[in-house]
Write an enzyme that holds these catalytic residues in place. Structure first.
Site, PDB file in Angstrom:
ATOM      1  CG  ASP A 514      -1.804   1.227   1.267  1.00 21.84           C
ATOM      2  OD1 ASP A 514      -2.588   1.415   0.321  1.00 21.84           O
ATOM      3  OD2 ASP A 514      -1.685   2.012   2.225  1.00 21.84           O
ATOM      4  CG  HIS A 517       3.414   6.546  -4.623  1.00 26.60           C
ATOM      5  ND1 HIS A 517       2.311   5.740  -4.485  1.00 26.60           N
ATOM      6  CD2 HIS A 517       3.035   7.783  -4.257  1.00 26.60           C
ATOM      7  CE1 HIS A 517       1.301   6.472  -4.064  1.00 26.60           C
ATOM      8  NE2 HIS A 517       1.707   7.713  -3.912  1.00 26.60           N
ATOM      9  CG  ASP A 615      -7.626   2.662  -4.096  1.00 26.38           C
ATOM     10  OD1 ASP A 615      -7.799   2.290  -5.270  1.00 26.38           O
ATOM     11  OD2 ASP A 615      -6.505   2.766  -3.568  1.00 26.38           O
TER      12      ASP A 615
END
Length: 1518
Positions: A514, A517, A615
């Protein structure tokens, strides 16, 4: 026999090359080889890897040295390699090894491209007891992988990704009276894996924890707080000010300013800005955190001026004021470096006035600096104001936002960036706590993400202004974690997260990273290494938002990410959706068969292609409900992992929020009614359609349908083809998208027909979204329900005639080999999908199988899909290797090579493609050179592929060219013709692939046969040696007309043939072309000098002894005037205008005697003399032995050669002046040096004659090199010394020469001649460092010392002193002439001044006439360059580099091991450039010359015999 050859990938290592942003992927079982690139060859290179040895675990920080494999055992580095056999998953940072996933009771392998994944919000699954019923929806929908959002205890916000305790299972999963643990979850996961064939993965969240996590309160050092991160203090002050602005708005304190609690319009937004700039910013004065207290600084300066001097050790003596940022970030806490002040603001005296002036100057400069900091903060506040207003617009005004309503303490104007676990007080009271460490340590920075930020930068670390500029899109429920650089920096946090990772990896086959980045790379590396200890074949998934594929690769490489999440919802239209399918996997349909050993090519990350992620916004809201099925079908046809999120298939018409959703997923009930909100079945939404699509996706991947073609039929219809390259079956899915609701959008009524090549076996499925009368959607309070008013109408595995979508299917034919079905659609409505299973028509299928059957002899990979031929032509019953074994190396020249002019001499030419170009060769190499560029890129749009698809012209050219030759070549042609007979009758789109496969098989077989007919040096040699040895085949051939004069009938083993025109028997000896394409045919093919410079390397070293003998004897027969011809012209049209060819001829005879077993027998071979006397017409009156011809040549030189060329004048040379036709070649009576020539001719290899009237150089040689040319002196010394030695052994009958001088007959012994050259050479050729050297007759002409002259006694004396590479030749053939130390120093000068990337500069760059660019077309008034006058005045010729390197090796050995080892490195490094050129050259050769610094010269021969030969000789010497 294995159906798959071992897969080997080669990574070429290059010095200083950075590959951290390049992705390389490998499967387990592959072998990875590391080979040295040109910049590393010759160096002592060691490769270390952290990839574990067999049986060991991966440790990122433990490296082991690999051992070199050197198959040939030669010094040449071209084949040396390190190797790793890939047996386990790991991420070393450069190569990603894909995991092997397994499922089922049989533990079968689930290929990555087979994966169909469905995401579940874990909190919506209810009690663990209910999970099977809810998860069964995934199983019954055809998914084979489940992604769970985190299963841990959630934080206060209830977000799936805000975890209160990473180590505890969410207690909500346990019903009253039970307490489930991770063990129970693990057992369920194993049950799903073994009984349902379903693999489970879950998220890991490393970047943040819930703000209410109990452990973060106990260990606030794990977050970014005002104690451990004081750089955040200004941002925290602004954050508190924004909280108090929220309170004031909620309490209606800004109504007088026009700012109510309910923000509704632009005026209210402007009022927010007014409050910020009028009240908030001025009150908190953030600039003060970055400013200096001027009074204190100036006072300190004043005190120091009286008793201190600047410390220049600290300032480096550089003036300039240095400001030190206060590490605690206090107001006016910045300090002034007083050493820099004392250095910069120096008073001109120690007077009070001077000190005051210095202090005033410092005061003024500090005010400027404070003002700069103020302005900088104003810029930050401008951005902060913009971000604050932008946030208000999104949250309260935007249609696509949450529309939060009035500003309240629950819904503040902006989300707080920091935790504040204390009672609400005034802003002034809040700010006091900032300086109280026991409280300030609990002001923890929240996490979030920053649009467009560098993902490799941690935005919470010093140097980032994200928090103060309010650029963070903040997650107010989560605290950003502060790991530091290593576990010791925050021991509790690292240990806590390690336990979390171990729990996860113990129970799940994979993880989704999750917020990848924003997770510090070193943290994710560490944790994933921990995970892979528990789960070695860990599947790692991530979604990156870097905005750059290069940056994506950094994360993929470092972390070993298996699949990157990609989303179809990112496509704005169906065209883009189809492009994503093509981008994310698979080869093009009809792709070429790749070799099992090939370069490791950069890749893109494996994709997990989802129709929608969990999401993101709901597609039904953004597109239409009707698009759910066709877009899913497009995604399912991608050759990669595919999937969705729970709710999509049930057509839930809103986003299922990871934060706010608290309802449960419905359970599976096969009999559930559409109106039942708590249950689902195949009748719910598009579940039935998704089941069919998932099964099809898995079937395609498991059966090798890895080729993809995407056709944008029209603006809404996308057709995706998946093709299997072994069986040539296809599945074609036609999807009509519905991005707009068909009820409100006008779609085209006419659907274009489709033309599908092949035979449609069945309709795999046809389905469409339809309305049904089951009530309208009403959001259920307990269950996440979908829209009952839609379902899927579906049929599976039906015949085309039973289709309700296809109106008509007609069979058409495009030629004899193309079977096409035309599909006319009837009900391909928006929201529809139809998929066809397509085979080749039966005859084509059979022919493809037969082709594959006959290709098995080349590789076992063709066995799959092969079919024995029931009526095999006789020629195809014999293996091609057996047929080719009967070919001679001269036949191989025809099979593999022959340039256009050679082909034209036979009445043909190289194959030409209109509007493109011709192949370089008529033989297989011409095609294979082009295919070598096309094949790795699968460039099926190349003109060659177009030509093959359009007709059989190229195919027929290849076979007919050989069949027409007859004999053994004709048999090869017949074999190809037999294969091509099948090829012509398969679908045209497959012809490039199988044409290439046939040619590759034939070509590699031909190479094997070729090398087996050569010397052991070649057979056991490296790839580089073999590539160079091919130059022998390339240059040595037999044309339609004999190129060589006839040999004696008494000679054994002379080849003969029947002349097709006369029917008579004639000799057909191999001749050696000088270069391609300019010197390959006709009278310009054979040159005496070129032949014998190249003969040692191309014929003797390669083992072509008989053919070498014939060439030596044929040229011997043309001896005239004591010379052999320059231009042979079959001996009849020969020109005797070169002085050096005869010496190269004698050097080759010497080499023949030395290298060939019993080679001295050639000395007694009969020679057919064409010109027994100088004035003879060509005939054959006698056959003296070769030793007598040699003796005659030596005697003629000692007597003195002086004649005028026959037919002198423009008929034989239109440029030469009359004096140039006078040929002189003699031996100096005192020095023994051969000499000759005049300033109007050029008798050595540097033979450019001026051609320009405009520049007035016509008829003037650029490099006459008259007198004694250094290489000719060396060659003659070599010959004389050799004859002396032969005579002593009784192998040469002559000890002396009889000559006439001054009217008397004299005898001159070879021994005396040899002695004279030896004692006189260095005295006359060496240019000493001693300026008073008595041997130097012209010290005024010396401009380089420590070298050897290029000539002695030239008519233009200065030419003797020019630095050229020719002395290296003398060093190789007659090293005894040189003093070792002098020779070495001279070679160092040559290396420094003349050595280029591929060749040697032909003239010192310091010379006034040097010009390194050869342009034969340029005709201007520049005497030195017009019409290529500088041919040998600078351009870098390749063949001398061979002699330079051989000389270096010879003398290096004399100087000891250390010098020799260094020289070997130099040689390898230089030759690596030739290896690269040879590999990349479409001619498979080395050029005649290059322009300066190795630049391509368009006027050069692309492949030159002596260039290849001398490089091969270097490798032979090594």
């Amino acid at each position: 026999m294995s159906l798959q050859a071992k897969q080997v990938r080669v990574l070429v290592l290059r010095d200083m090359e950075q590959l951290g942003r390049t992705l390389f992927r490998l499967d387990q079982g592959f072998e990875l080889q590391f080979r040295l690139g040109p910049t590393l060859q010759g160096k002592h290179v060691r490769v270390h890897t952290n990839y574990p040895a067999p049986g060991e675990h991966f440790d990122r920080h433990t490296f082991r040295a690999l051992d070199w494999h050197n198959p040939t055992g030669r010094e040449d580095d071209s084949d040396k390699f390190y190797t790793i056999v890939i047996q386990t998953t790991c991420s070393s940072g450069y190569v990603v090894v894909d995991p092997v996933l397994r499922a089922g009771a049989d533990n079968h392998h689930v290929h990555l491209d087979c994966i169909t994944i469905q995401t579940y919000l874990s909190k919506c699954l209810g009690h663990l007891d209910d999970w099977p019923d809810r998860l069964r929806v995934a199983k019954e929908s055809g998914y084979n992988m489940i992604h769970f959002t985190p299963l841990q205890m959630l934080g206060k916000s209830r977000s799936c990704y805000s975890l209160a305790d990473q180590l505890s299972l969410n207690p909500e999963f346990s019903p009253p009276g039970k307490n489930y643990t991770w063990t129970d979850v693990g057992e369920l996961v194993q049950k799903l894996k073994k009984e349902w064939n379903m693999i489970c993965i879950t998220d890991v969240v490393y970047n943040h924890t819930a703000a209410n996590s109990p452990w973060i309160k106990e260990h606030p050092e794990c977050g970014y707080n005002l104690v451990n991160s004081p750089h955040l203090r200004p941002a925290w002050v602004l954050d508190r000010a924004m909280w108090h602005m929220t309170c004031n708005m909620a309490d209606a304190k800004y109504t007088a300013n026009g700012l109510p609690a309910q923000v509704q319009n632009e005026g209210h937004l402007n009022a927010i800005r007014d409050v910020l700039w009028g009240q908030v910013f001025p009150k908190i004065k953030l600039w003060e955190f970055f400013q200096v207290r001027i009074e204190s600084a100036v006072e300190e300066f004043r005190d120091l001026l009286t008793d201190e001097k600047p410390d220049q050790k600290k300032t480096g003596g550089k003036q300039g004021l240095k400001i030190i940022q206060d590490p605690k970030f206090r107001r006016f806490g910045n300090e002034v470096d007083m050493d820099s002040v004392l250095e910069t603001f120096v008073p001109h005296s120690h007077s009070t006035q001077a000190i005051l002036e210095a202090c005033n100057r410092l005061w003024g400069r500090l005010e400027e600096i404070n003002k700069e900091q103020y302005q900088q903060m104003i810029h930050h506040q401008e951005q902060a104001a913009n971000c604050i207003v932008g946030n208000v617009v999104y949250e309260r005004l935007a249609d696509h936002g949450p529309k939060l309503g009035p500003v309240t303490r629950k819904d503040p104007i902006v989300t707080s960036y920091f935790t504040f676990p204390f009672e609400e007080k005034s802003l002034e009271d809040d700010l006091k706590m900032m300086d109280q460490p026991d409280k300030a340590c609990h002001f923890l920075a929240h996490n979030g993400w920053v649009m467009g930020d560098d993902p490799l930068r941690n935005f919470a670390e010093p140097g980032s202004n994200v928090y103060i500029r309010r650029e963070l899109i903040c997650w107010g429920d989560s605290v950003k974690l502060r790991y530091g650089d290593k576990p010791d920096d925050c021991p509790y946090l690292w240990a806590h997260m390690q336990k979390y990772t171990e729990i996860t990896a113990k129970h799940f086959a994979g993880v989704r990273l999750d917020n990848c980045h924003s997770t510090p790379l070193h943290v994710a590396e560490y944790m994933l290494d921990v995970a892979r200890v528990a789960m070695p074949s860990l599947y790692v998934v991530a979604e990156l938002f870097t905005g750059s594929e290069d940056l994506d690769n950094v994360f993929v490489n470092k972390l070993g990410i298996t699949s990157l999440i990609r989303e179809a919802m990112s496509a704005g239209d169906s065209h883009e959706e189809g492009r994503l399918v093509y981008r994310y996997g698979g080869e093009p349909v009809g792709a070429f068969v790749q070799p099992s050993l090939r370069p490791l090519m950069p890749s893109i990350a494996h994709a997990m292609f989802l129709d929608v992620t969990h999401d993101n916004e709901c597609p039904i809201q953004l597109r239409s409900a009707y698009d759910s099925l066709p877009s899913s079908a497009i995604v399912s046809m991608a050759c990669c992992c595919s999937g969705s999120t729970r709710g999509y298939d049930e057509m839930v018409p809103h986003q299922i929020s990871v934060v706010k959703e608290e309802r449960f997923y419905p359970k599976w009930n096969p009999d559930a009614k559409a109106s039942s909100p708590g249950e689902v079945s195949l009748m719910t939404g598009i579940i039935a359609g998704k089941l069919a699509l998932n099964k099809m996706h898995q079937d395609l991947a498991s059966k090798g349908f890895n080729q993809v073609y995407v056709d944008q039929v029209d603006e809404d219809i996308v057709a995706v083809t998946r093709h299997c390259p072994s069986t040539h079956q296809s599945v074609v899915a036609v999807c009509r998208t519905a991005f707009h609701n068909p009820k409100h959008h006008q779609y085209r009524k006419e659907v274009p027909p489709m033309f599908i090549p092949g035979k449609i076996d069945e309709v795999v499925l046809e389905a469409r979204v339809i309305d049904r009368h089951a009530g309208t959607y009403k959001k259920c309070e307990k269950y996440i329900n979908g829209m009952p008013e839609y379902t899927v109408e579906i049929k599976e595995h039906i015949q085309l005639k039973d289709s309700g979508v296809v109106k008509h299917a007609g069979v058409t034919s495009k030629g004899s080999s193309e079977f096409v079905q035309e599909i006319v659609f009837e009900r391909l409505t928006p929201g529809s999908v139809i998929a066809f299973r397509v085979s080749l028509d039966p005859r084509a299928q059979e022919l493809v199988g037969v082709i594959r059957y006959h290709l098995i002899q080349f590789s076992p990979k063709y066995k799959l899909g092969s079919l024995p031929d029931q009526d095999t032509p006789t020629i195809l019953e014999t293996p091609l290797a057996q047929i080719m074994s009967k070919l001679t190396l001269a036949d191989m020249n025809m099979l593999l090579f022959r340039c256009d002019s050679e082909e034209q001499e036979e009445g043909g030419g190289c194959y030409n493609i209109p509007s493109w170009t011709s192949f370089k060769y008529g033989g297989l190499q011409g095609l294979l050179s082009v295919m070598a560029d096309i094949r790795p890129k699968n460039d099926l749009g190349h003109p060659v592929c177009d030509n093959l698809r359009q007709g059989d012209w190229m195919i027929d050219y290849v076979s007919n060219r050989l069949v027409s030759r007859g004999g053994a070549l004709g048999e090869v042609g017949k074999w190809l013709k037999g294969m091509f007979h099948y090829l012509k009758h398969i679908p045209r789109y497959l012809i490039p692939c199988y044409f290439d496969a046939i040619l590759v098989g034939a070509y590699t077989t031909a190479l094997d046969v070729t090398f087996n007919k050569m010397s052991s040096f070649v057979q056991n040699g490296s790839t580089f040696v073999k590539l160079l040895a091919l130059g022998s085949v390339q240059m040595c051939g037999v044309g339609s007309f004999p190129a060589l004069p006839p040999l004696s009938l008494a000679l054994p083993d002379v080849p003969y043939r029947l002349n097709k025109s006369t029917g008579k028997k004639e000799q057909c000896c191999v001749s050696l072309a000088a270069g391609l394409p300019h010197f390959s045919s006709g009278i310009f093919r054979c040159w005496g000098r070129d032949t014998f410079i190249a003969l040692r390397g191309l014929m003797l070293v390669t083992g072509r002894h008989l053919e070498a003998r014939n060439i030596i004897l044929a040229f011997a027969g043309t001896l005239r005037h004591g010379l052999i011809p320059n231009l042979l012209g079959e001996g009849i049209s020969a020109r005797y205008n070169c002085r050096d060819a005869v010496w190269w001829w004698m050097q080759c005879i010497q080499d023949y005697c030395t290298l060939v077993p019993e080679g001295t027998a050639i000395l007694h071979c009969p020679v057919v003399r064409m010109y027994p006397h100088d004035d003879s017409e060509p005939h054959a009156p006698g056959t003296p032995p070769l030793c007598d011809v040699i003796h005659e040549a030596m005697t003629r030189h000692m007597q003195g050669i002086d004649f005028r060329e026959r037919n002198a004048g423009p008929n034989i040379d239109m440029h030469m002046k009359d004096e140039g036709f006078n040929v002189v070649a003699k031996v100096h009576r005192y020095t023994g040096f051969v000499y000759g020539g005049n300033r109007f001719n050029c008798g050595t290899w540097m033979d450019k004659m001026g051609e320009s009237d405009k520049a007035r150089n016509k008829g003037m040689p650029a490099t006459p090199r008259d007198g004694s040319a250094v290489e000719m002196v060396g060659l003659s010394k070599s010959a004389v010394r050799w004859l002396v030695e032969l005579h002593k052994k009784g192998l040469f009958p002559h000890s002396s020469m009889k000559i006439h001088r001054d009217g008397k007959e004299l005898k001159v012994s070879y021994e005396d001649w040899n002695h004279k050259i030896q004692v006189n050479f260095e005295n006359n050729f060496y240019v000493s460092h001693d300026e008073k050297d008595p041997n130097e007759k012209h010290p005024d002409l010396v401009h380089k010392r420590g070298i050897y002259k290029d000539s002695h006694g030239a008519s233009s004396l200065w030419c003797d002193y020019q630095l050229r590479p020719n002395f290296c030749i003398a060093m190789v053939v007659a090293p005894e002439l040189f003093t070792v130390e002098r020779a070495w120093k001279a070679l160092e000068v040559a290396e420094k001044k003349l050595l280029g990337p591929l060749g040697m500069k032909t003239l010192d760059p310091d010379d006034m006439v040097y010009c390194g660019v050869y342009d034969n077309a340029l005709d201007n008034d520049n005497y030195n360059v017009a019409r290529g006058f500088n041919y040998h005045q600078g351009p870098e010729w390749l063949w001398p580099i061979g002699y330079f390197l051989r000389a270096k090796l010879y003398f290096a050995k004399k100087l000891g091991k250390e010098t020799y080892d260094q020289t070997v490195y130099l040689v390898k490094s230089i030759l690596s450039q030739h290896y690269v050129h040879l590999e990349r050259s479409s001619w498979k050769g080395l050029p005649e010359l290059t322009n300066e610094n190795g630049q391509n010269c368009p006027f050069s021969c692309e492949s030159q015999a002596w260039s290849i030969s001398t490089v091969l000789e270097v490798l032979h010497d090594m």
